[in-house]
Design an enzyme around this catalytic site. Structure first.
Site, PDB file in Angstrom:
ATOM      1  NE  ARG A  95      41.593  55.592  31.424  1.00  0.00           N
ATOM      2  CZ  ARG A  95      42.479  55.155  32.322  1.00  0.00           C
ATOM      3  NH1 ARG A  95      43.774  55.269  32.075  1.00  0.00           N
ATOM      4  NH2 ARG A  95      42.084  54.596  33.450  1.00  0.00           N
ATOM      5  CG  ASP A 172      50.761  46.068  34.139  1.00  0.00           C
ATOM      6  OD1 ASP A 172      49.648  46.055  33.588  1.00  0.00           O
ATOM      7  OD2 ASP A 172      51.213  47.068  34.717  1.00  0.00           O
ATOM      8  CE1 TYR A 267      40.993  47.217  35.172  1.00  0.00           C
ATOM      9  CE2 TYR A 267      42.598  45.986  36.452  1.00  0.00           C
ATOM     10  CZ  TYR A 267      42.270  47.092  35.703  1.00  0.00           C
ATOM     11  OH  TYR A 267      43.190  48.078  35.495  1.00  0.00           O
ATOM     12  NE  ARG A 287      43.638  55.635  37.184  1.00  0.00           N
ATOM     13  CZ  ARG A 287      44.626  55.949  38.004  1.00  0.00           C
ATOM     14  NH1 ARG A 287      44.408  56.812  38.989  1.00  0.00           N
ATOM     15  NH2 ARG A 287      45.803  55.397  37.881  1.00  0.00           N
TER      16      ARG A 287
END
Length: 444
Positions: A95, A172, A267, A287
């Site tokens: 990531r 979610d 987003y 992040r």
């Protein structure tokens, strides 16, 4: 009449979200009685950092529940009713690369949006399909509740390659935003609202917010969001959120300005204000680094403490609302509750003027036989155009994975709204190929 007890496997047992999913499950045994909880991961060392604590969480609630942590797919998937899947292929180090490769090219670096999300999607498809196949081999009547990211690309892959599998794709993120909306509207809980929402995963809009008496709350919430984003009054008075999340919630005030008749998914900032995002991000500390330095350390440390003490009493393990929607969905399937939930499903006319084979995120009624999408009617040109561009990107990524196609992946990156040109797209693609040699199919 006593409710039937279910058996659950959590695929991605080494995730830092696993302990709170386990805790949420056992805190809802009145709604979803359990006979077995299994953790499954292909990284035994990582899963073991959490497994003992998870076992203690389970046994403190009900010692009769069988608990197992395993790296053997046959052992994991035999005799289960539900698979809760949240795998992360490549884990957080990949990531980090997804985010930093993009930012160093001056492009949004985010785990699900933009080129980073597309790179992650190319890694995720095979792992998700593998877990579906394990489930169907060893427990063919089980349901998979898949919330592995990037959910949009993964959902398109499951639609295309496992069309008859009992898989429901979920996310979610809207749940968290809906709780903020409820707080802004003066309600105690998001379930005190009736909503309408449409879009793609991480790419949608609420078009109706009403309380249970039918009072229209949308104008009130829109006026608040125009000034404060989704930052609630309590958060303004006592800020507790991480800086990156606070910024995302605040930026909604600029996103809502593009259509003040709706409320946007947070987003959308990555697509509509990508220059702002790049300007305010640190290409050397993203992040992923934040998560590794905070959440990951905190959860592993808390689980180690629980394991050493043999009890959860006095633990600082934080249990949030992350997993409540998973329990709601499992209960709906197990006991035919006909609950209304946001799912990622094949459109098939639910949005009248949108592609039938697009995977859209819309309200559905969930029962023992699966889900029934609700009709959304026609959507406006602005949203339709944005969604068509984004869904084309997602389909091209899956094309590239299926066909081992360099060209299709270049086209996908070029079309993405976060990427400024075909040249930048090609540079990004070459960077991601180099970084993902261990994970991507070989593109030709």
């Amino acid at each position: 009449m006593e409710k039937r007890k279910s058996s659950v496997v959590i695929a991605g047992g080494g995730s830092t979200y696993t302990p709170e999913i386990v805790a949420t499950l056992v805190n809802n045994l009145d709604r979803l009685p359990l006979r077995k909880v299994v953790l499954y991961d292909n990284d035994e060392e990582r899963q073991n950092k959490l497994a003992k604590a998870c076992e203690i969480i389970v046994k403190e609630k009900d010692p009769a529940i069988e608990f197992l942590a395993t790296v053997d797919p046959k052992e994991a998937y035999t005799d289960i009713d539900f698979c809760l899947a949240h795998i992360r292929v490549g884990q957080l180090p990949m990531r980090e690369l997804d985010e930093k490769i993009a930012l160093r090219r001056g492009v949004v670096g985010q785990e699900t949006c933009g080129p980073g999300g597309m790179a992650y999607g190319m890694r995720s498809i095979d792992g998700v399909l593998e877990n579906i196949d394990y489930m169907e081999k060893y427990s063919p009547n089980a349901w998979m509740l898949n919330y592995s990211n990037p959910a949009a690309i993964v959902a398109e892959a499951t639609r295309r390659f496992r069309p008859n599998s009992k898989v429901i794709n979920i996310c979610d993120m809207p749940i968290g935003i809906e709780q903020a909306i409820a707080d802004i509207a003066g309600l105690n809980d998001r379930k005190d609202m009736d909503i309408r929402y449409y879009g793609l995963n991480h790419f949608g809009w609420w078009t109706k917010i009403e309380d249970k008496d039918g009072t229209d709350l949308l104008p009130k919430v829109v006026e608040w969001v125009k000034k404060n984003g989704y930052i609630t009054k309590d958060e303004i008075e006592d800020p507790q959120s991480e800086a990156s999340w606070s910024d995302t919630y605040m930026k909604a005030k600029d996103v809502v300005a593009l259509d003040p008749t709706t409320l946007p998914n947070t987003y959308l900032k990555y697509y509509l204000y990508s220059d702002y995002v790049v300007e305010h991000d640190n290409p050397e500390y993203t992040r992923a680094n934040e998560v590794m330095d905070t959440r990951e350390k905190d959860v592993f440390s808390a689980c180690k403490q629980i394991a050493e003490r043999g009890t959860t009493k006095g633990s600082y393990l934080e249990i949030t609302n992350h997993a409540t929607f998973i329990v709601d969905l499992t209960v709906a399937l197990a006991f035919n509750t006909k609950e209304r939930m946001l799912l990622i499903v094949e459109n098939n006319g639910a949005i009248e003027n949108f592609s039938a084979d697009a995977m859209v995120e819309i309200p559905c009624i969930v029962g023992k036989d699966g889900y029934e999408p609700l009709a959304m009617g026609k959507i406006p040109t602005f949203q339709k155009g944005l969604m068509e561009q984004q869904v084309a990107c997602e389909k091209l990524v899956v094309d590239a994975w299926e066909e081992n196609s360099y060209l299709k992946m270049w086209q996908a990156l070029t079309m993405n709204k976060c990427v400024p040109s075909a040249k930048v797209a090609k540079d990004l693609l070459d960077d991601y190929i180099e970084a993902n040699k261990e994970y991507w199919p070989e593109l030709k």
